[in-house]
Design a protein around this motif. Structure first.
Motif, PDB file in Angstrom:
ATOM      1  N   VAL A  30      55.133-111.092 -21.234  1.00 35.77           N
ATOM      2  CA  VAL A  30      54.966-109.693 -20.821  1.00 35.77           C
ATOM      3  C   VAL A  30      54.588-108.835 -22.036  1.00 35.77           C
ATOM      4  CG1 VAL A  30      56.142-107.703 -19.799  1.00 35.77           C
ATOM      5  CG2 VAL A  30      56.605-110.005 -18.942  1.00 35.77           C
ATOM      6  N   SER A  31      53.687-107.887 -21.806  1.00 36.90           N
ATOM      7  CA  SER A  31      53.195-107.017 -22.884  1.00 36.90           C
ATOM      8  C   SER A  31      54.332-106.306 -23.609  1.00 36.90           C
ATOM      9  CB  SER A  31      52.244-105.972 -22.287  1.00 36.90           C
ATOM     10  OG  SER A  31      51.896-105.017 -23.262  1.00 36.90           O
ATOM     11  N   LYS A  32      54.159-106.140 -24.930  1.00 38.64           N
ATOM     12  CA  LYS A  32      55.167-105.434 -25.728  1.00 38.64           C
ATOM     13  C   LYS A  32      54.693-104.024 -26.115  1.00 38.64           C
ATOM     14  CE  LYS A  32      57.453-109.448 -27.857  1.00 38.64           C
ATOM     15  NZ  LYS A  32      56.724-110.568 -27.271  1.00 38.64           N
ATOM     16  N   VAL A  33      53.631-103.575 -25.495  1.00 39.44           N
ATOM     17  CA  VAL A  33      53.090-102.247 -25.819  1.00 39.44           C
ATOM     18  C   VAL A  33      54.142-101.170 -25.522  1.00 39.44           C
ATOM     19  CG1 VAL A  33      51.312-100.559 -25.214  1.00 39.44           C
ATOM     20  CG2 VAL A  33      50.735-102.959 -25.336  1.00 39.44           C
ATOM     21  N   THR A  34      54.270-100.218 -26.416  1.00 37.18           N
ATOM     22  CA  THR A  34      55.247 -99.137 -26.210  1.00 37.18           C
ATOM     23  C   THR A  34      54.592 -98.021 -25.394  1.00 37.18           C
ATOM     24  OG1 THR A  34      54.584 -98.202 -28.322  1.00 37.18           O
ATOM     25  CG2 THR A  34      56.538 -99.587 -28.315  1.00 37.18           C
ATOM     26  N   TRP A  35      54.594 -98.199 -24.101  1.00 39.05           N
ATOM     27  CA  TRP A  35      53.997 -97.208 -23.194  1.00 39.05           C
ATOM     28  C   TRP A  35      54.851 -97.174 -21.942  1.00 39.05           C
ATOM     29  CZ3 TRP A  35      50.847 -93.305 -23.574  1.00 39.05           C
ATOM     30  CH2 TRP A  35      50.266 -92.749 -22.439  1.00 39.05           C
ATOM     31  N   ASP A  36      55.125 -95.995 -21.423  1.00 36.90           N
ATOM     32  CA  ASP A  36      56.061 -95.872 -20.301  1.00 36.90           C
ATOM     33  C   ASP A  36      55.403 -96.077 -18.948  1.00 36.90           C
ATOM     34  OD1 ASP A  36      58.412 -95.479 -21.706  1.00 36.90           O
ATOM     35  OD2 ASP A  36      58.018 -93.351 -21.986  1.00 36.90           O
ATOM     36  N   PHE A  46      49.204-110.324  -3.944  1.00 37.10           N
ATOM     37  CA  PHE A  46      49.205-110.694  -5.363  1.00 37.10           C
ATOM     38  C   PHE A  46      50.268-109.954  -6.168  1.00 37.10           C
ATOM     39  CE2 PHE A  46      44.644-111.028  -4.101  1.00 37.10           C
ATOM     40  CZ  PHE A  46      44.436-112.378  -4.372  1.00 37.10           C
ATOM     41  N   LEU A  47      50.624-110.581  -7.289  1.00 35.48           N
ATOM     42  CA  LEU A  47      51.467-109.975  -8.314  1.00 35.48           C
ATOM     43  C   LEU A  47      50.632-109.885  -9.588  1.00 35.48           C
ATOM     44  CD1 LEU A  47      54.259-109.267  -9.684  1.00 35.48           C
ATOM     45  CD2 LEU A  47      54.542-111.731 -10.023  1.00 35.48           C
ATOM     46  N   ALA A  48      50.531-108.693 -10.168  1.00 37.76           N
ATOM     47  CA  ALA A  48      49.764-108.504 -11.413  1.00 37.76           C
ATOM     48  C   ALA A  48      50.703-107.991 -12.501  1.00 37.76           C
ATOM     49  CB  ALA A  48      48.622-107.511 -11.187  1.00 37.76           C
ATOM     50  N   ILE A  49      50.604-108.577 -13.687  1.00 37.62           N
ATOM     51  CA  ILE A  49      51.483-108.218 -14.799  1.00 37.62           C
ATOM     52  C   ILE A  49      50.648-108.087 -16.065  1.00 37.62           C
ATOM     53  CG2 ILE A  49      53.451-108.963 -16.219  1.00 37.62           C
ATOM     54  CD1 ILE A  49      54.311-110.697 -13.779  1.00 37.62           C
ATOM     55  N   ILE A  50      50.861-106.989 -16.796  1.00 38.05           N
ATOM     56  CA  ILE A  50      50.180-106.821 -18.090  1.00 38.05           C
ATOM     57  C   ILE A  50      50.835-107.774 -19.094  1.00 38.05           C
ATOM     58  CG2 ILE A  50      49.566-105.203 -19.918  1.00 38.05           C
ATOM     59  CD1 ILE A  50      49.839-102.934 -17.867  1.00 38.05           C
ATOM     60  N   VAL A  51      50.014-108.559 -19.792  1.00 38.47           N
ATOM     61  CA  VAL A  51      50.552-109.583 -20.699  1.00 38.47           C
ATOM     62  C   VAL A  51      50.043-109.371 -22.133  1.00 38.47           C
ATOM     63  CG1 VAL A  51      50.848-111.340 -18.911  1.00 38.47           C
ATOM     64  CG2 VAL A  51      48.649-111.170 -20.095  1.00 38.47           C
ATOM     65  N   GLU A  52      50.714-110.038 -23.053  1.00 39.20           N
ATOM     66  CA  GLU A  52      50.270-110.047 -24.446  1.00 39.20           C
ATOM     67  C   GLU A  52      48.941-110.787 -24.526  1.00 39.20           C
ATOM     68  OE1 GLU A  52      52.235-109.123 -27.774  1.00 39.20           O
ATOM     69  OE2 GLU A  52      52.243-107.720 -26.126  1.00 39.20           O
ATOM     70  N   ALA A  53      48.003-110.237 -25.279  1.00 40.74           N
ATOM     71  CA  ALA A  53      46.704-110.903 -25.420  1.00 40.74           C
ATOM     72  C   ALA A  53      46.170-110.639 -26.816  1.00 40.74           C
ATOM     73  CB  ALA A  53      45.722-110.375 -24.371  1.00 40.74           C
ATOM     74  N   GLY A  54      45.735-111.697 -27.462  1.00 43.69           N
ATOM     75  CA  GLY A  54      45.176-111.528 -28.807  1.00 43.69           C
ATOM     76  C   GLY A  54      43.771-110.963 -28.736  1.00 43.69           C
ATOM     77  N   GLY A  55      43.511-109.943 -29.549  1.00 39.72           N
ATOM     78  CA  GLY A  55      42.143-109.417 -29.681  1.00 39.72           C
ATOM     79  C   GLY A  55      41.634-108.656 -28.481  1.00 39.72           C
ATOM     80  N   GLY A  56      42.508-108.022 -27.706  1.00 38.72           N
ATOM     81  CA  GLY A  56      42.047-107.241 -26.560  1.00 38.72           C
ATOM     82  C   GLY A  56      43.185-106.960 -25.621  1.00 38.72           C
ATOM     83  N   GLY A  57      42.843-106.692 -24.369  1.00 44.96           N
ATOM     84  CA  GLY A  57      43.868-106.402 -23.382  1.00 44.96           C
ATOM     85  C   GLY A  57      43.686-107.303 -22.183  1.00 44.96           C
ATOM     86  N   PRO A  83      44.704-103.024 -25.802  1.00 40.25           N
ATOM     87  CA  PRO A  83      45.743-103.304 -24.815  1.00 40.25           C
ATOM     88  C   PRO A  83      45.584-102.548 -23.500  1.00 40.25           C
ATOM     89  CG  PRO A  83      46.730-103.041 -26.976  1.00 40.25           C
ATOM     90  CD  PRO A  83      45.276-102.703 -27.125  1.00 40.25           C
ATOM     91  N   VAL A  84      45.914-103.239 -22.406  1.00 42.54           N
ATOM     92  CA  VAL A  84      45.951-102.615 -21.080  1.00 42.54           C
ATOM     93  C   VAL A  84      47.261-101.822 -20.983  1.00 42.54           C
ATOM     94  CG1 VAL A  84      46.027-103.044 -18.590  1.00 42.54           C
ATOM     95  CG2 VAL A  84      44.569-104.452 -20.055  1.00 42.54           C
ATOM     96  N   LEU A  85      47.175-100.578 -20.499  1.00 39.43           N
ATOM     97  CA  LEU A  85      48.354 -99.704 -20.426  1.00 39.43           C
ATOM     98  C   LEU A  85      48.870 -99.506 -19.003  1.00 39.43           C
ATOM     99  CD1 LEU A  85      47.276 -96.956 -22.997  1.00 39.43           C
ATOM    100  CD2 LEU A  85      48.669 -98.997 -23.404  1.00 39.43           C
ATOM    101  N   ASP A  86      47.981 -99.620 -18.009  1.00 39.00           N
ATOM    102  CA  ASP A  86      48.427 -99.421 -16.628  1.00 39.00           C
ATOM    103  C   ASP A  86      47.517-100.191 -15.693  1.00 39.00           C
ATOM    104  OD1 ASP A  86      50.069 -98.462 -14.645  1.00 39.00           O
ATOM    105  OD2 ASP A  86      49.159 -96.471 -14.519  1.00 39.00           O
ATOM    106  N   ILE A  87      48.095-100.656 -14.575  1.00 38.77           N
ATOM    107  CA  ILE A  87      47.318-101.334 -13.527  1.00 38.77           C
ATOM    108  C   ILE A  87      47.790-100.808 -12.177  1.00 38.77           C
ATOM    109  CG2 ILE A  87      46.649-103.488 -14.682  1.00 38.77           C
ATOM    110  CD1 ILE A  87      49.221-104.774 -13.749  1.00 38.77           C
TER     111      ILE A  87
END
Length: 471
Positions: A30-36, A46-57, A83-87
């Motif tokens: 799961v993404s560690k971005v500090t965004w609320d 479907f289930l969609a989850i923002i994840v950690e990704a090297g070199g992008g979002g 990084p992706v912040l919202d979906i």
């Protein structure tokens, strides 16, 4: 002091329960971005989850049934350069999802019903209009293909995803970063919270703030707000002493809250998830290990505490299933998808009932997947309540539907007729129904051709075998 009679409510005994271990989704970074934001979006497919990704979002999209350990090579949706912040899933097409990113763009994706072999890297549409990070996405509840995005540039843009155009730009209403945006039930108004501590109600088509409340919560941490079914506003925030609060407001009288409750002294921003069918709001704090839920009624104290679901592990984010994705045979009235550091765990909210029959009082007709308006109709000033469906026989998601994007000709310099350009006859030669019928027919013909080709191949193989046999 005389004891009050216990308040009657069919939701007084709602209880939460984590799904069994084999119903969780394991090994997701799961993404560690500090965004609320909630970092998770879910619909009946479907289930969609923002994840950690090297070199992008990136984010991962899993069919709901694909529980258990997720292969580390499972395809991701990767197209953003930051990084992706919202979906957010489109409420009118379960195969369409939008993503917002630190790279200033919004992308709209078509997710296939089958599992792709490799990463999905090509969005159907890239929406470019913000000058800073885009942190908030919110689809219109009743109009087809209308998507709202809000960015670090303090601007709200409302897009027509069917054409890729900006319908409206609200760029002078917020002096600072926007923390949350919410549509009301028919999509005629917006409620926004901002770093300047003000709660605003905006009519987007008039471009006006129709009501405003300065500092509904005195504390310094971010506010959130959602509309309730009867047009009131429920806000979450912090007191001056850093106690978390929940308040109910009447937009016609913004001076004093209808109700105000203080809860605890935790730092996590409370994400409110509101269910208009039951009028229950669920408060999920980032970093908390609990979900508190309250029923909102017309009788004092208006916001009634029901219960708290507690678990051992803190939540990184939370997905909230639309009503049509719930199991009505088990009296399930809400389902959350709780993000841990490495997994996602469903949490089921149930009303205990002895009968196996369909419970009409728990499941009034609920918004279905059909839009009530086209984008141009909404823009021209029309409003419509959501098109409702019954859950009596459960909900079956419709077959895969393509999102068609028709880019307008930017070289067309003819002046628009009237103050706003509405869809003209040349823009829309067929009704939506006709287009969908044509698409279904084309699909059926393609399947027939495919079957004929397979038959030809089989006959050719038989012929080759006969020829080889006679030799």
């Amino acid at each position: 002091m005389s004891r009050r009679v216990v308040r009657q409510s069919k939701f007084r005994h709602v209880f939460g329960q984590a799904a069994k271990a084999d119903q969780s989704y394991e090994d997701i970074r799961v993404s560690k971005v500090t965004w609320d934001s909630s970092f998770c979006a879910v619909n009946p497919k479907f289930l969609a989850i923002i994840v950690e990704a090297g070199g992008g979002g990136a984010f991962i999209v899993l069919p709901l049934a694909k529980t258990g350990r997720v292969d580390k090579n499972y395809p991701l949706v990767t197209g953003h350069t930051a990084p992706v912040l919202d979906i957010d899933w489109c409420p009118h097409n379960d195969n369409v999802i939008a993503s917002a990113s630190d790279d200033t763009t919004v992308m709209v994706w078509q997710i296939p019903d089958y599992t792709p072999m490799r990463n999905i890297t090509e969005p159907i549409l890239t929406l470019e209009g913000h000058s800073k990070r885009v942190g908030i996405l919110c689809w219109h509840p009743t109009a087809r293909n209308v998507l709202l995005s809000a960015g670090g540039d303090n601007v709200i843009l409302i897009w027509n995803v069917g054409t890729g155009e900006v319908l409206l730009s609200l760029d002078d209403m917020h002096p600072d970063v926007i923390h949350s945006v919410c549509w009301n039930s028919n999509g005629s108004l917006l409620a926004t919270t901002c770093k300047d501590k003000n709660l605003r109600i905006i009519d987007p088509r008039k471009g006006q703030v129709v009501a405003e409340r300065a500092r509904p919560h005195e504390g310094a941490r971010p506010l959130r707000a959602v509309f309730t079914a009867d047009g009131k506003l429920l806000s979450t925030g912090f007191s001056r002493m850093s106690e978390r609060q929940v308040a109910l407001w009447d937009p016609n009288n913004f001076e004093e809250p209808v109700a105000l409750q203080e809860m605890d002294t935790s730092n996590g921003v409370l994400l409110p998830f509101y269910d208009p069918d039951s009028s229950i709001v669920y408060l999920c704090g980032k970093g908390d290990s609990s979900i508190r839920y309250f029923e909102i009624t017309d009788e004092p104290p208006f916001v009634h505490y029901l219960n708290t679901f507690s678990s051992k592990e803190p939540q990184r984010g939370m997905g909230f299933m639309p009503k049509r994705g719930l199991d009505v045979s088990k009296c399930e009235i809400a389902r959350f998808y709780k993000l841990h550091e490495r997994k996602c765990e469903p949490i089921i909210m149930t009303v205990p009932r002895k009968s196996d029959l369909f419970q009409d009082d728990l499941y009034p007709d609920t918004p279905g997947p059909e839009p009530a308006l086209e984008a141009d109709e909404w823009l021209s000033g029309q409003d419509a309540e959501p098109v409702l469906i019954s859950l009596r026989d459960g909900y079956v998601p419709p077959k895969h539907r393509e999102l068609r994007v028709t880019k307008r000709n930017i070289l067309d310099v003819r002046p628009p007729a009237g103050p706003r350009r509405s869809q003209s006859a040349s823009d829309a030669p067929f009704s939506q129904h006709t287009l969908e019928t044509l698409l279904e027919e084309i699909k059926a013909l393609r399947e027939q051709v495919q079957a004929q080709e397979q038959r030809i191949t089989a006959l050719e193989n038989m012929l080759c075998e006969l020829v080889d046999g006679t030799d």
